[in-house]
Design an enzyme around this catalytic site. Structure first.
Site, PDB file in Angstrom:
ATOM      1  N   HIS A 352       0.794  -1.228   0.000  1.00  0.00           N
ATOM      2  CA  HIS A 352       0.000   0.000   0.000  1.00  0.00           C
ATOM      3  C   HIS A 352       0.821   1.270   0.000  1.00  0.00           C
ATOM      4  O   HIS A 352       0.264   2.357   0.014  1.00  0.00           O
ATOM      5  CB  HIS A 352      -0.917   0.043   1.220  1.00  0.00           C
ATOM      6  CG  HIS A 352      -2.107  -0.850   1.105  1.00  0.00           C
ATOM      7  ND1 HIS A 352      -3.259  -0.465   0.475  1.00  0.00           N
ATOM      8  CD2 HIS A 352      -2.318  -2.112   1.522  1.00  0.00           C
ATOM      9  CE1 HIS A 352      -4.141  -1.454   0.528  1.00  0.00           C
ATOM     10  NE2 HIS A 352      -3.589  -2.461   1.159  1.00  0.00           N
ATOM     11  N   LYS A 543      -9.270  13.757   4.725  1.00  0.00           N
ATOM     12  CA  LYS A 543      -8.439  12.556   4.731  1.00  0.00           C
ATOM     13  C   LYS A 543      -7.462  12.701   5.899  1.00  0.00           C
ATOM     14  O   LYS A 543      -7.417  13.769   6.523  1.00  0.00           O
ATOM     15  CB  LYS A 543      -7.670  12.398   3.420  1.00  0.00           C
ATOM     16  CG  LYS A 543      -6.939  13.683   2.966  1.00  0.00           C
ATOM     17  CD  LYS A 543      -6.223  13.503   1.644  1.00  0.00           C
ATOM     18  CE  LYS A 543      -7.119  13.556   0.436  1.00  0.00           C
ATOM     19  NZ  LYS A 543      -7.163  12.363  -0.355  1.00  0.00           N
ATOM     20  N   ARG A 544      -6.673  11.646   6.197  1.00  0.00           N
ATOM     21  CA  ARG A 544      -5.673  11.802   7.253  1.00  0.00           C
ATOM     22  C   ARG A 544      -4.799  13.018   6.952  1.00  0.00           C
ATOM     23  O   ARG A 544      -4.567  13.343   5.794  1.00  0.00           O
ATOM     24  CB  ARG A 544      -4.788  10.559   7.324  1.00  0.00           C
ATOM     25  CG  ARG A 544      -5.410   9.422   8.099  1.00  0.00           C
ATOM     26  CD  ARG A 544      -4.467   8.245   8.163  1.00  0.00           C
ATOM     27  NE  ARG A 544      -4.089   7.792   6.848  1.00  0.00           N
ATOM     28  CZ  ARG A 544      -2.836   7.557   6.455  1.00  0.00           C
ATOM     29  NH1 ARG A 544      -1.832   7.750   7.287  1.00  0.00           N
ATOM     30  NH2 ARG A 544      -2.577   7.137   5.245  1.00  0.00           N
ATOM     31  N   LYS A 549       0.104  14.440   1.716  1.00  0.00           N
ATOM     32  CA  LYS A 549      -1.238  14.690   1.174  1.00  0.00           C
ATOM     33  C   LYS A 549      -1.456  16.183   0.914  1.00  0.00           C
ATOM     34  O   LYS A 549      -2.399  16.592   0.277  1.00  0.00           O
ATOM     35  CB  LYS A 549      -2.307  14.137   2.116  1.00  0.00           C
ATOM     36  CG  LYS A 549      -2.254  12.602   2.211  1.00  0.00           C
ATOM     37  CD  LYS A 549      -3.295  12.072   3.167  1.00  0.00           C
ATOM     38  CE  LYS A 549      -3.201  10.579   3.422  1.00  0.00           C
ATOM     39  NZ  LYS A 549      -3.718   9.751   2.317  1.00  0.00           N
ATOM     40  N   THR A 651      -8.796   6.419  -2.232  1.00  0.00           N
ATOM     41  CA  THR A 651     -10.142   5.918  -2.530  1.00  0.00           C
ATOM     42  C   THR A 651     -11.148   7.047  -2.293  1.00  0.00           C
ATOM     43  O   THR A 651     -12.234   7.019  -2.856  1.00  0.00           O
ATOM     44  CB  THR A 651     -10.526   4.705  -1.641  1.00  0.00           C
ATOM     45  OG1 THR A 651     -10.212   5.017  -0.287  1.00  0.00           O
ATOM     46  CG2 THR A 651      -9.802   3.454  -2.071  1.00  0.00           C
ATOM     47  N   LYS A 655     -14.725   8.223  -4.293  1.00  0.00           N
ATOM     48  CA  LYS A 655     -16.024   8.485  -3.652  1.00  0.00           C
ATOM     49  C   LYS A 655     -16.582   9.835  -4.110  1.00  0.00           C
ATOM     50  O   LYS A 655     -17.765   9.954  -4.436  1.00  0.00           O
ATOM     51  CB  LYS A 655     -15.868   8.475  -2.122  1.00  0.00           C
ATOM     52  CG  LYS A 655     -15.578   7.089  -1.577  1.00  0.00           C
ATOM     53  CD  LYS A 655     -15.022   7.101  -0.168  1.00  0.00           C
ATOM     54  CE  LYS A 655     -14.408   5.733   0.128  1.00  0.00           C
ATOM     55  NZ  LYS A 655     -13.458   5.718   1.247  1.00  0.00           N
TER      56      LYS A 655
END
Ligand code: D6G
Length: 805
Positions: A352, A543-544, A549, A651, A655
């Protein structure tokens, strides 16, 4: 069992009386929730038992998904919709004067995971049941899931989350599935024999708790088996009676600590050891259970590889390689070679992440102390593999260093990613780009040694939870236009493409979005007291919180926008709400500082009458699955802006797309494939690409030069050091500015101008509402390929070799 509203009503009342022990005159919403779940559960159990019977009778190959995380969230709505019982239950409850939504809101959000990886495991469980695969999930029944986040003075504070406090009506404890898990001690060997005897000095018990996983249209109900820990001897009475209370209860305490929290902080050696213990505990219990079920049915292990497929979700359960070898050799007396080929046929591994810090390694000393037999097996596997490397390629030292299971640098460590690789017949990445990068980087040499094992399985999401359940009106519209089969096969959503060419349907599509935004606005008003206008563009990054990110990039752009409005308050800008949510790992200081900055920017912006008519900023605390279900359908613009090469798939991106948001993003992870599916003209791409990122890092980056070259970024950073967002504390965000000035590892500075430009393109597009809506429709109807059903079909076909229905 009848499913009419009358029958359901009678059943709920019966449960309320005889299982909960309450009369309706005094029943509270939580009692109604429990009675409702129990009435629904009865409707699930028959199918569950049928699935169990079926997998025994058909002698089919079973699939086992071992994961240290399952972010399943609430289960009531999922199960109701998947069994098509939503209306019957809603009506029954309304006749009982119970608002199903209020009761539902009391269901704890099972947060046995951190982020995408755990949510993926949950989507996979649903898809495996929907595709009629006999599958089991194995994980840990953590007493406290991911922590509860509150924001105090702009800072993240972590509080324990107590999802099991009031019991869990979904779970069944299975006393017969209890296994001894051993640690420590020594290993006894007999010359000339492969089998060894491990004499551990510590034992505890893993006991099973089963949760039914209901597939779409109730096709199949599978089992998620979560392990709880118990002491073998809960109390040493002798010690207790002699007054040594602590000693008497030590076993229970150790067992209890093991499953207390998800992700104990590994910033201390104790935390690290606990994590390794958790991983071994969950994996050993799962493998023992798999062997028990198999030998019970087939009276031996000779055909194990024909009947069992085990997927290792990331490196966390990678000890499965050594554990399966140990059981086959030491307990079942298999010769080494047969055990090794069986292990490789049974196991497959999903990678991952390429981040070195996330590819686990464990100090050899710790391993030896906790799992001495496993370390022996790992050494033996390593010797054989390195010999093969020498024979096949005359491998040089660098090659040997890279493929070895032991890192000999700075303190010897066991490399769990490499162990998972050599012990598996399939190693998959989670997006096309990620898989390619995996071949070039972490597993380059292992891929040379064992070519053909690496393959790609781009992640997916279940359209039941992430469209049908969270956005019922949109699901209805898409099924109405595209046909009812879109509910069964999301790839058929393309049949609804004509919505984009029909003014009435397009308007309905756009109206659904506005209605969803009003729901989110109401939620924000109730929980945070902030007024949001649903006609603003809802621009969302949830998100985290992690530097790669790049929530920071987004916040810096907000500041740039704020400065632009301040410089020209009478000008009109596209009105936007910037929404953030996400948790930072408790020991990740930089991520927590980013949360602080987001909150302080929100305070300044929202309080400034010159600005807040055109810009609002919200940081929603305690992001979890249930919150995502409200935010995702209400989003206009989805931020997927990771540093290229660092987000394996994502992911969340899928969505949002499915629910009709446009994406602004980098060419990273699954964004690349999403853009291919929806068309580049419907996607806002910016920024450096993965290879360019790598090239710049290798060359070394002059952060000061980067800032010098971007006047807008310079102005934004100046604002940070002026204390505008820190009540005059000029040093508050030094670490943030430093991260850009000193090396700009995450390319926040280097991508800043490109990002600002892309945001301007987004604003321009928003001003053409008809075109905007057309683009959102194109995104939504072309996202069906990203259904986890498609992903699971690929796993089933290529890796597990099991049929799907
Ligand atoms: C699940 C489903 C249930 C079954 C039980 C034990 O809870 O129907 O009886 O598992 O099954 P095995 O683990 O013995 O296969």
């Amino acid at each position: 069992m009848k499913n009419t509203p009358e029958a359901v009503k009678a059943d709920i009342l019966a449960k309320l009386s005889y299982a909960i022990g309450k009369d309706r005159i005094v029943a509270k919403n939580h009692d109604w929730l429990a009675a409702t779940i129990l009435a629904l559960r009865d409707r699930i159990i028959d199918r569950w038992q049928e699935a169990t019977r079926d997998s025994y009778q058909a002698e089919a190959r079973r699939v086992y998904y071992i994961s240290l995380e399952f972010l399943i969230g609430r289960l009531l709505r999922d199960a109701l919709n998947n069994l098509d019982l939503n209306n019957a239950f809603k009506q029954a409850l309304s006749e009982l004067n119970v608002d199903i939504n209020l009761a539902e809101a009391l269901e704890p959000d099972a947060a046995l995971g951190n982020g995408g990886l755990g949510r993926l495991a949950a989507c996979f469980m649903e898809s495996m049941a929907s595709l009629d695969i006999p599958a089991y999930g194995y994980g840990i029944r953590y007493n406290h899931g991911i922590f509860q986040q509150i924001i105090k003075d702009g800072w993240q504070i972590e509080l324990p989350e107590n999802w099991l406090e009031d019991g869990n009506p979904w779970e069944f404890s299975r006393r017969e599935a209890a296994y001894k898990i051993a640690f420590g001690g020594h290993v006894e060997s007999t010359p000339g024999k492969t089998a060894h005897t491990w004499h551990p000095n510590e034992h505890l018990l893993a006991t099973a708790f089963d949760v039914p996983m209901v597939g779409w249209r109730g096709k199949r109900v599978n089992t998620l088996r979560l392990w709880g820990a118990r002491a073998v001897d809960p109390i040493h009475l002798q010690a207790f009676n002699s007054g040594d209370f602590d000693g008497a209860l030590a076993g229970s305490r150790n067992a209890e600590i093991l499953t207390r929290v998800l992700y104990p902080s590994d910033s201390t050696p104790q935390g690290q050891e606990l994590r390794l213990r958790q991983e071994y505990f969950a994996t050993s219990a799962a493998i023992q259970d798999i062997m028990r079920r198999h030998t019970q049915q087939y009276k031996g292990v000779a055909n194990l590889a024909d009947k069992v497929a085990i997927q290792i979700n990331d490196t966390h359960p990678a000890i499965a390689v050594a554990e399966l070898m140990r059981l086959l050799i030491d307990i079942h007396g298999m010769p080494w070679d047969t055990a090794w080929s069986t292990t490789q046929k049974v196991l497959s591994y999903t990678n991952h992440t390429l981040l070195p810090e996330a590819l686990e390694t464990w100090p050899v000393g710790l391993f030896e102390r906790l799992l001495p037999r496993h370390l022996q097996i790992i050494y033996a596997i390593n010797d054989l593999m390195l010999a093969e490397a020498h024979n096949k390629f005359n491998a040089d030292d660098e090659f040997i260093r890279s493929v070895s299971l032991i890192d000999e640098g700075a303190g010897r460590r066991v490399k769990m990613g490499n162990l998972a690789f050599v012990g598996s017949h399939s190693i998959n990445g989670v997006s096309a780009l990620h898989t390619e990068l995996m071949k070039e980087s972490v597993f380059r040499d292992l891929n040379t040694l064992y070519p053909g094992r690496i393959n790609n399985k781009t992640n997916g999401i279940t359209p039941r939870r992430w469209l049908h359940n969270c956005n019922p009106e949109l699901s209805k519209l898409l099924a109405e236009v595209g046909g009812a089969e879109t509910l069964d096969n999301a790839e058929k959503l393309t049949q609804a493409a004509r919505i984009a060419d029909d003014a009435t349907l397009s308007k309905r599509f756009a109206d659904i979005k506005v209605a969803n935004k009003a729901v989110l606005a109401k939620y924000v008003k109730t929980h945070m007291g902030i007024d949001l206008d649903p006609t603003f563009m809802f621009d969302v990054q949830v998100k985290r919180i992690h530097e790669y990110k790049r929530q920071l990039l987004n916040i810096l752009q907000v500041i740039d926008h704020y400065l632009a409005i301040k410089a020209n308050p009478s000008a009109s800008f596209v009105p936007r709400v910037k929404i953030f949510a996400g948790k930072a790992a408790p020991s990740y200081t930089q991520a927590k500082l980013i949360i602080k900055l987001a909150n302080e920017v929100a305070n300044v912006v929202n309080a400034d009458p010159e600005v807040n008519k055109q810009l609002k900023v919200v940081f929603m605390p305690n992001y979890n699955v249930s919150l995502a279900e409200i935010i995702v359908p209400a989003t206009d613009l989805s931020e997927q802006i990771s540093t290229a090469g660092m987000e394996a798939s994502g992911t969340g991106n899928m969505k949002f797309g499915l629910n009709g948001a446009l994406t602004i993003g980098t060419l990273d992870g699954a964004n690349v494939e999403m853009r291919d599916h929806v068309g580049a003209e419907n996607f806002f791409i910016f920024g450096l690409e993965a290879h360019e990122v790598e090239r710049r890092r290798a060359k070394g980056i002059d952060g000061h030069g980067v800032v010098e070259n971007s006047p807008r970024l310079r102005a934004v950073l100046r604002e940070l050091s002026k204390g505008t967002f820190s009540a005059g504390n000029f040093q508050q965000y030094n670490a943030i500015a430093d991260s850009i000035y000193h090396g700009d590892w995450f390319m926040v500075g280097q991508d800043f101008d490109g990002y600002v430009e892309a945001q301007e393109a987004v604003s321009k597009a928003w001003l053409q509402p008809k075109d905007w809506t057309r683009m959102t429709i194109r995104n939504s109807v072309n996202m069906g390929w990203f259904s986890s059903d498609r992903t699971i079909r690929e796993y089933a076909r290529d890796i597990w070799k099991v049929p799907t229905n």
